[in-house]
Each structure stands twice: as structure tokens, then as C-alpha cells.
Design a protein around this motif. Structure first.
Motif, mmCIF file in Angstrom:
data_model
loop_
_atom_site.group_PDB
_atom_site.id
_atom_site.type_symbol
_atom_site.label_atom_id
_atom_site.label_comp_id
_atom_site.label_asym_id
_atom_site.label_seq_id
_atom_site.Cartn_x
_atom_site.Cartn_y
_atom_site.Cartn_z
ATOM 1 N N MET A 19 0.845 -1.144 0.076
ATOM 2 C CA MET A 19 0.079 -0.006 -0.073
ATOM 3 C C MET A 19 0.855 1.254 0.020
ATOM 4 O O MET A 19 1.672 1.374 0.871
ATOM 5 C CB MET A 19 -0.948 0.171 1.195
ATOM 6 C CG MET A 19 -2.003 1.074 0.997
ATOM 7 S SD MET A 19 -2.973 0.993 -0.457
ATOM 8 C CE MET A 19 -3.736 -0.681 -0.087
ATOM 9 N N GLY A 20 0.845 2.012 -0.858
ATOM 10 C CA GLY A 20 1.259 3.321 -0.930
ATOM 11 C C GLY A 20 0.535 4.233 -0.891
ATOM 12 O O GLY A 20 -0.730 4.225 -0.699
ATOM 13 N N PRO A 21 0.909 5.698 -0.824
ATOM 14 C CA PRO A 21 0.104 7.017 -0.671
ATOM 15 C C PRO A 21 -1.315 7.187 -1.665
ATOM 16 O O PRO A 21 -2.196 7.711 -1.314
ATOM 17 C CB PRO A 21 1.054 8.066 -0.843
ATOM 18 C CG PRO A 21 2.411 7.570 -1.597
ATOM 19 C CD PRO A 21 2.196 6.134 -1.184
ATOM 20 N N MET A 22 -0.969 6.241 -2.940
ATOM 21 C CA MET A 22 -2.047 6.566 -3.829
ATOM 22 C C MET A 22 -2.700 5.138 -4.096
ATOM 23 O O MET A 22 -3.663 4.998 -4.984
ATOM 24 C CB MET A 22 -1.621 6.831 -5.292
ATOM 25 C CG MET A 22 -0.765 8.057 -5.198
ATOM 26 S SD MET A 22 -2.182 9.449 -4.640
ATOM 27 C CE MET A 22 -2.971 9.722 -6.283
ATOM 28 N N GLY A 23 -2.508 4.087 -3.109
ATOM 29 C CA GLY A 23 -3.305 2.958 -3.257
ATOM 30 C C GLY A 23 -2.051 1.738 -3.455
ATOM 31 O O GLY A 23 -0.909 1.926 -3.150
ATOM 32 N N PRO A 24 -2.642 0.748 -4.021
ATOM 33 C CA PRO A 24 -1.504 -0.501 -4.031
ATOM 34 C C PRO A 24 -0.441 0.107 -5.265
ATOM 35 O O PRO A 24 -0.933 0.703 -6.244
ATOM 36 C CB PRO A 24 -2.401 -1.687 -4.690
ATOM 37 C CG PRO A 24 -3.654 -1.242 -4.602
ATOM 38 C CD PRO A 24 -3.869 0.181 -4.177
ATOM 39 N N GLU A 25 0.722 -0.568 -4.986
ATOM 40 C CA GLU A 25 1.868 0.008 -5.898
ATOM 41 C C GLU A 25 3.011 -1.222 -5.731
ATOM 42 O O GLU A 25 2.751 -1.985 -4.862
ATOM 43 C CB GLU A 25 2.599 1.100 -5.594
ATOM 44 C CG GLU A 25 3.194 1.189 -4.258
ATOM 45 C CD GLU A 25 3.802 2.539 -4.003
ATOM 46 O OE1 GLU A 25 4.942 2.430 -3.112
ATOM 47 O OE2 GLU A 25 3.327 3.758 -3.935
ATOM 48 N N PRO A 26 3.472 -1.430 -6.843
ATOM 49 C CA PRO A 26 4.345 -2.529 -6.872
ATOM 50 C C PRO A 26 5.561 -2.497 -5.867
ATOM 51 O O PRO A 26 5.906 -1.547 -5.788
ATOM 52 C CB PRO A 26 5.113 -2.630 -8.359
ATOM 53 C CG PRO A 26 4.271 -1.894 -9.142
ATOM 54 C CD PRO A 26 3.538 -0.906 -8.242
ATOM 55 N N ASP A 27 5.625 -3.696 -5.164
ATOM 56 C CA ASP A 27 6.619 -3.591 -4.385
ATOM 57 C C ASP A 27 8.154 -4.312 -4.752
ATOM 58 O O ASP A 27 8.111 -5.374 -5.064
ATOM 59 C CB ASP A 27 6.161 -4.789 -3.004
ATOM 60 C CG ASP A 27 7.147 -4.993 -1.851
ATOM 61 O OD1 ASP A 27 8.457 -4.267 -2.061
ATOM 62 O OD2 ASP A 27 7.119 -5.658 -1.066
ATOM 63 N N MET A 28 9.095 -3.265 -5.147
ATOM 64 C CA MET A 28 9.973 -3.615 -5.998
ATOM 65 C C MET A 28 11.181 -4.286 -5.106
ATOM 66 O O MET A 28 11.879 -4.821 -6.056
ATOM 67 C CB MET A 28 10.547 -2.312 -6.943
ATOM 68 C CG MET A 28 9.462 -1.623 -7.678
ATOM 69 S SD MET A 28 8.567 -2.790 -8.874
ATOM 70 C CE MET A 28 9.891 -2.652 -10.039
ATOM 71 N N SER A 29 10.728 -4.343 -3.958
ATOM 72 C CA SER A 29 11.722 -5.295 -3.431
ATOM 73 C C SER A 29 11.436 -6.791 -3.524
ATOM 74 O O SER A 29 12.424 -7.719 -3.065
ATOM 75 C CB SER A 29 11.755 -5.024 -1.650
ATOM 76 O OG SER A 29 10.608 -5.497 -1.036
ATOM 77 N N ARG A 30 10.372 -7.028 -4.044
ATOM 78 C CA ARG A 30 9.813 -8.423 -4.398
ATOM 79 C C ARG A 30 9.607 -8.495 -6.014
ATOM 80 O O ARG A 30 8.704 -9.312 -6.538
ATOM 81 C CB ARG A 30 8.672 -8.912 -3.710
ATOM 82 C CG ARG A 30 8.940 -8.773 -2.136
ATOM 83 C CD ARG A 30 7.955 -9.307 -1.340
ATOM 84 N NE ARG A 30 6.650 -8.622 -1.390
ATOM 85 C CZ ARG A 30 5.305 -8.947 -0.955
ATOM 86 N NH1 ARG A 30 5.403 -10.207 -0.137
ATOM 87 N NH2 ARG A 30 4.408 -8.186 -1.247
ATOM 88 N N MET A 31 10.129 -7.730 -6.653
ATOM 89 C CA MET A 31 10.199 -7.399 -8.297
ATOM 90 C C MET A 31 10.009 -8.834 -8.960
ATOM 91 O O MET A 31 10.875 -9.753 -8.999
ATOM 92 C CB MET A 31 10.913 -6.722 -8.954
ATOM 93 C CG MET A 31 10.966 -6.463 -10.287
ATOM 94 S SD MET A 31 12.126 -5.236 -11.040
ATOM 95 C CE MET A 31 13.822 -6.072 -10.934
ATOM 96 N N LEU A 32 8.902 -9.065 -9.484
ATOM 97 C CA LEU A 32 8.728 -10.000 -10.502
ATOM 98 C C LEU A 32 8.740 -11.600 -9.748
ATOM 99 O O LEU A 32 8.847 -12.599 -10.798
ATOM 100 C CB LEU A 32 9.250 -9.931 -11.796
ATOM 101 C CG LEU A 32 9.129 -8.461 -12.631
ATOM 102 C CD1 LEU A 32 10.265 -8.507 -13.690
ATOM 103 C CD2 LEU A 32 7.817 -8.656 -13.125
ATOM 104 N N MET A 33 8.679 -11.525 -8.431
ATOM 105 C CA MET A 33 8.676 -12.909 -7.811
ATOM 106 C C MET A 33 7.501 -13.772 -8.015
ATOM 107 O O MET A 33 7.594 -14.913 -7.469
ATOM 108 C CB MET A 33 9.097 -12.598 -6.516
ATOM 109 C CG MET A 33 8.001 -12.128 -5.637
ATOM 110 S SD MET A 33 8.655 -11.915 -3.787
ATOM 111 C CE MET A 33 7.688 -13.532 -3.022
ATOM 112 N N GLY A 34 6.404 -13.360 -8.613
ATOM 113 C CA GLY A 34 5.255 -14.100 -8.584
ATOM 114 C C GLY A 34 4.500 -14.111 -7.479
ATOM 115 O O GLY A 34 4.735 -13.159 -6.360
ATOM 116 N N HIS A 35 3.457 -14.973 -7.324
ATOM 117 C CA HIS A 35 2.699 -15.123 -5.906
ATOM 118 C C HIS A 35 3.748 -15.620 -4.871
ATOM 119 O O HIS A 35 4.266 -16.721 -5.051
ATOM 120 C CB HIS A 35 1.413 -15.985 -6.280
ATOM 121 C CG HIS A 35 0.623 -16.089 -4.976
ATOM 122 N ND1 HIS A 35 -0.085 -15.148 -4.493
ATOM 123 C CD2 HIS A 35 0.475 -17.097 -4.122
ATOM 124 C CE1 HIS A 35 -0.828 -15.718 -3.578
ATOM 125 N NE2 HIS A 35 -0.388 -16.963 -2.984
#
Length: 142
Positions: A19-35
Motif C-alpha cells: 500500500m502506497g500513498p495512492m493505493g496499491p503499488e508494486p513492491d519492487m523489493s519483490r520485483m517479478l517474484m510471482g505469488h
């Protein structure tokens, strides 16, 4: 490759959200890791009678349930155990999967919401660039 992954929306499903200031945003610390493997499995969605909703998703937007069943996006990182560089996937299999909509190019269907019919329209050079870029991102065991 990076541009195609970014504008192609790969992070929409393959990167967990925070959750970011504008709502859900990609968590780039887990970039493209899938579910995330440690998150509970999504249960099959059964809409209430008369409901216009036919799909459900997890809070991290990495699992989808609809009339087709349940979809879990793959780990696109180069992790040698769980990702695209596990010794199973090759550039050729990757391209074949995206052209045919079949896992490994010949197996089960790649399920919605994966937009493989649109990605299949990319040139071989574009798909090779995506494959090459995915080999350069941080590996995440998942």
C-alpha cells in the motif's frame, strides 16, 4: 527488454503489491517474484446470485480466481531454484510459451489474466530482449 516488461504490465501480476500513498503499488523489493509462496492460497471464487463480479484476487494482486479456475503468476526472476533460470526454462521455451499460450510451449494452458495473445504479437527480437532483461534482475527464491 526492461521497457517491454514495464509497459507490458508484467508488474501488474508478477510483482506483489504494497500500500502506497495512492493505493496499491508494486513492491519492487519483490520485483517479478510471482505469488508469494508463504501467502495463503486463494479459494475458488463463487459470486453471489446476481453479483456482477466474476473474479476475485488476493490483496497483493498476485493470484486470481474466476470461471477458468485459479491463476498464480510465475517467478520471472533468474533464481536458479524457483525462477526462469532454474535449468528448466530456456529462451526457446520462454518464447514458445508466449507464442502458444501453453506452459513450456506444449503443456497446460496459461490462464487469465495473462495477456499472452497480445505478447505473442511481439517480434522474436522483442521477446529475446525480455528474456535477456529478466536474466539481469535480482533473483528471488519463491
Amino acid at each position: 527488454g526492461k521497457t517491454l516488461v514495464t509497459v507490458g504490465g508484467c508488474h501488474d501480476c508478477h510483482t506483489p503489491k504494497k500500500m502506497g500513498p495512492m493505493g496499491p503499488e508494486p513492491d519492487m523489493s519483490r520485483m517479478l517474484m510471482g505469488h508469494p509462496e508463504n501467502e495463503p492460497a486463494l479459494q475458488p471464487f463463487r459470486p453471489a446470485d446476481g453479483s456482477p463480479w466474476v473474479i476475485a484476487t488476493t490483496a497483493g494482486l498476485t493470484s486470481w480466481s474466476g470461471p477458468w479456475g485459479i491463476s498464480y503468476p510465475a517467478n520471472l526472476t533468474p533464481d536458479p531454484n524457483t525462477g526462469l533460470r532454474s535449468g528448466v526454462w530456456t529462451e526457446e521455451l520462454f518464447i514458445k510459451a508466449l507464442r502458444t499460450g501453453k506452459h513450456m510451449g506444449t503443456a497446460r494452458d496459461i490462464l487469465p489474466p495473462m495477456p499472452w495473445p497480445m505478447i505473442a504479437q511481439l517480434s522474436d527480437d522483442d521477446l529475446k530482449a525480455i528474456w535477456a532483461y529478466l536474466g539481469t534482475i535480482p533473483a528471488i527464491n519463491n
